[in-house]
Design a protein around this motif. Structure first.
Motif, mmCIF file in Angstrom:
data_model
loop_
_atom_site.group_PDB
_atom_site.id
_atom_site.type_symbol
_atom_site.label_atom_id
_atom_site.label_comp_id
_atom_site.label_asym_id
_atom_site.label_seq_id
_atom_site.Cartn_x
_atom_site.Cartn_y
_atom_site.Cartn_z
ATOM 1 N N VAL A 103 0.868 -1.177 0.000
ATOM 2 C CA VAL A 103 0.000 0.000 0.000
ATOM 3 C C VAL A 103 0.907 1.230 0.000
ATOM 4 O O VAL A 103 1.633 1.468 0.960
ATOM 5 N N GLU A 104 0.865 2.001 -1.080
ATOM 6 C CA GLU A 104 1.769 3.130 -1.217
ATOM 7 C C GLU A 104 1.408 4.256 -0.259
ATOM 8 O O GLU A 104 0.235 4.517 0.005
ATOM 9 N N THR A 105 2.441 4.912 0.246
ATOM 10 C CA THR A 105 2.227 6.115 1.040
ATOM 11 C C THR A 105 2.121 7.318 0.099
ATOM 12 O O THR A 105 2.177 7.172 -1.120
ATOM 13 N N GLY A 106 1.948 8.508 0.678
ATOM 14 C CA GLY A 106 1.830 9.702 -0.150
ATOM 15 C C GLY A 106 3.087 9.968 -0.966
ATOM 16 O O GLY A 106 4.213 9.832 -0.472
ATOM 17 N N LYS A 107 2.924 10.332 -2.227
ATOM 18 C CA LYS A 107 4.062 10.569 -3.114
ATOM 19 C C LYS A 107 4.592 11.986 -2.914
ATOM 20 O O LYS A 107 3.829 12.948 -2.894
ATOM 21 N N LYS A 108 5.900 12.083 -2.776
ATOM 22 C CA LYS A 108 6.541 13.388 -2.628
ATOM 23 C C LYS A 108 6.802 13.985 -4.005
ATOM 24 O O LYS A 108 7.031 13.269 -4.982
ATOM 25 N N GLU A 143 -2.048 11.247 0.044
ATOM 26 C CA GLU A 143 -1.947 9.862 0.511
ATOM 27 C C GLU A 143 -3.288 9.159 0.419
ATOM 28 O O GLU A 143 -4.343 9.747 0.674
ATOM 29 N N VAL A 144 -3.252 7.871 0.073
ATOM 30 C CA VAL A 144 -4.468 7.067 -0.042
ATOM 31 C C VAL A 144 -4.925 6.673 1.362
ATOM 32 O O VAL A 144 -4.147 6.153 2.166
ATOM 33 N N VAL A 145 -6.195 6.926 1.668
ATOM 34 C CA VAL A 145 -6.748 6.603 2.989
ATOM 35 C C VAL A 145 -8.012 5.782 2.804
ATOM 36 O O VAL A 145 -8.671 5.826 1.758
#
Length: 321
Positions: A30-35, A179-181
């Protein structure tokens, strides 16, 4: 004499701080928020500087901005990606915004994504009719909060039929959605990005705040208040990823097959419902007690007495009949 080649040794980090930092950068299911990495080219205009500054403010919690000029960064040219990929690896950013200004391409903005810190795809747009946040007058209490989740609305058939606009839509969603929540607090939904396809090559982008007003019902009435920035994006060039690279980047882990639930059915309207099988209770063959437990003692004794005192003649008469 020929010397045998020694294999490269993989050094494991000894310090916990370094080990934790490497774990953050490791691939995740599960990817975190992309910078986002924001870079300046050899020459930039005042308009372009304001655009990149406001993009940085909109993504302040998840972005890195470099202010120095970069002469060697040319995303669309072969060999001009090395410096860009180096900065992406250094800052651990998977998105980048690169601004440059020239006579041939004024106010040029390149938005791209990286995979494994290598350039994945690119979209080049020209900025026109730019209006900064300072040019809009509104109640400062309506200003969107840092870290809030935005809505997105795309108006126009071009986002479904034109290849350039479809690609731009994907890149803009990745750039601003955060970020995906799984769970969302409605109080954190305080802004919306409105993208309107004016023509097959031009998109109007604006940023609005949400104002909730009384409607006489439980559901409030929503009004849009333009807070900026707003601009016209003219698509100039775009580069899609290779099929092999896209296939590799879209890989997902194989989840274990869920065990089938017996007698359970899922319906779009009724939801999840099932059947329960109850064996035959055989109520007819079960002997029911003559004495009711809930009756008081005096009433129970009186009932028994009435049965014993019943005259025999009446019984015989009933039997005879």
């Amino acid at each position: 004499m020929m010397r045998s080649k020694t294999p490269w040794k993989i050094k494991t980090p000894q310090k916990g701080r370094i080990r934790r930092e490497l774990e953050k950068r490791a691939p995740k299911l599960v990817e975190t928020g992309k910078k986002t990495l924001i870079l300046h080219g050899t020459k930039t205009s005042q308009v372009l500087n304001e655009v990149m500054t406001e993009i940085y403010h909109l993504k302040r919690d998840n972005s890195v901005k470099y202010t120095r000029k970069n002469d060697n960064v040319r995303p669309f040219e072969s060999g001009g990606e090395a410096s860009l990929e180096f900065f992406s690896l250094k800052t651990d950013c998977s998105l980048f915004v690169f601004g440059s200004h020239s006579k041939k391409r004024p106010n040029n903005l390149v938005i791209g994504r990286t995979y494994d810190h290598h350039v994945y795809d690119l979209v080049e747009v020209g900025v026109e009719e730019f209006k900064s946040m300072k040019s809009f007058k509104y109640d400062k209490n309506l200003a969107p909060k840092i870290g809030s989740k935005p809505f997105f609305t795309f108006i126009g058939e071009g986002f479904e039929s034109v290849e350039e606009l479809k690609h731009l839509k994907e890149v803009l969603l990745d750039l601003f959605h955060g970020e995906v929540v799984t769970n969302l607090n409605l109080a954190g939904l305080d802004r919306v990005y409105v993208c309107t396809a004016v023509s097959p090559k031009k998109v109007f982008l604006t940023h609005c705040a949400l104002r909730l007003k009384k409607s006489g019902t439980v559901v409030p009435r929503i009004e849009l208040v333009e807070v900026g920035p707003s601009m016209d994006l003219v698509v100039r060039r775009h580069r899609l990823p290779d099929d092999s690279l896209k296939k590799e980047a879209m890989k997902t882990s194989l989840d274990k097959a869920k065990k089938k639930e017996k007698n359970v059915v899922k319906d779009a309207i009724q939801g999840k419902y099932g059947k329960i099988y109850i064996p035959d209770q055989k109520v007819g063959s079960v002997a029911l007690p003559h004495k009711a437990k809930g009756v008081k003692r005096e009433r129970r004794e009186a009932k028994l007495k009435n049965v014993t005192d019943q005259p025999e003649e009446k019984k015989q008469k009933l039997d005879y009949e």
